[in-house]
Design an enzyme around this catalytic site. Structure first.
Site, PDB file in Angstrom:
ATOM      1  CG  HIS A 115      75.257   8.657  83.971  1.00  0.00           C
ATOM      2  ND1 HIS A 115      75.877   7.637  84.662  1.00  0.00           N
ATOM      3  CD2 HIS A 115      74.780   9.507  84.914  1.00  0.00           C
ATOM      4  CE1 HIS A 115      75.795   7.875  85.953  1.00  0.00           C
ATOM      5  NE2 HIS A 115      75.129   8.998  86.141  1.00  0.00           N
ATOM      6  CD  GLN A 179      61.509   9.499  77.593  1.00  0.00           C
ATOM      7  OE1 GLN A 179      61.958  10.147  76.648  1.00  0.00           O
ATOM      8  NE2 GLN A 179      60.275   9.032  77.622  1.00  0.00           N
TER       9      GLN A 179
END
Ligand code: GRF
Length: 195
Positions: A115, A179
């Site tokens: 998420h 990331q």
């Protein structure tokens, strides 16, 4: 030895799916963990990530949610498609469907999601815009085990990035995505050692 099959579910670009697949190859998860990306399944027939997966020679499948009258029927068909690959892990990678509690329970402990926020902040959609509007100084991404509650469940990995002056939601999303591609393969590799 039984291979630990990883089934990845996507809805769109599939850059996380590609990152996981590439790290699995580079790090030789086959030898290291007895694991492989066995299949990529999309709920959208034209998801871009499907083309990439096919070009890699991965098994792909489509379970189009629009063809089902209820979430339960869709999830049942999806589970059938997944189970054909005898998955050790089911990895949601930009899979944009809410799953029923029955589905989540079926794969409990082996169902992961990424998420694009530092959960428990900003579950749900439009996370980057909401982080900007809240005046956050850091943003990030979270890999977590999936539980019946949306964007909840035990956290496996997180990465933070700075919010920079003048950031747009797109600019922030791109910084976070870099990331995501680091932490998702890492979290999966970690989990594979425990399976
Ligand atoms: C990622 O930001 C993921 O966290 C979110 O949707 C995006 C999917 O990107 N749920 P991709 O399909 O993996 O490129």
């Amino acid at each position: 030895m039984q291979m630990k099959n990883i089934v990845i579910l996507i809805s769109g670009t599939g850059s996380n799916m590609a990152a996981i697949t590439q790290v699995a190859q580079r790090e030789r998860w086959g030898e290291l963990h007895g694991a492989r990306v066995a299949a990529v399944i999309s709920n959208r027939p034209h998801a871009k990530g499907l083309e990439w997966a096919r070009a890699q020679g991965l098994a792909t499948d489509v379970v189009d949610h629009k063809l089902f009258g209820s979430r339960e029927l869709f999830d049942a068909a999806l589970a059938e498609a997944i189970d054909r690959h005898h998955p050790a892990l089911v990895v949601l990678a930009g899979f944009m469907r809410i799953l029923t509690p029955g589905f989540v329970q079926r794969y409990q402990g082996r169902l992961l999601n990424i998420h694009p926020s530092l959960l428990p902040a900003f579950p749900g959609l439009h996370t980057h815009q909401r982080a900007l509007e809240a005046g956050c100084k850091v943003a990030g991404a979270t890999v977590h085990q999936v539980t019946a509650e949306l964007d909840f469940g035990p956290i496996l990995e997180q990465a933070a990035v700075p919010v920079l002056p003048g950031d747009t939601a797109d600019a922030l999303a791109a910084r976070v995505l870099v990331q995501e591609h680091q932490i998702y393969p890492r979290a999966i590799a970690q989990l594979l050692t425990a399976l």
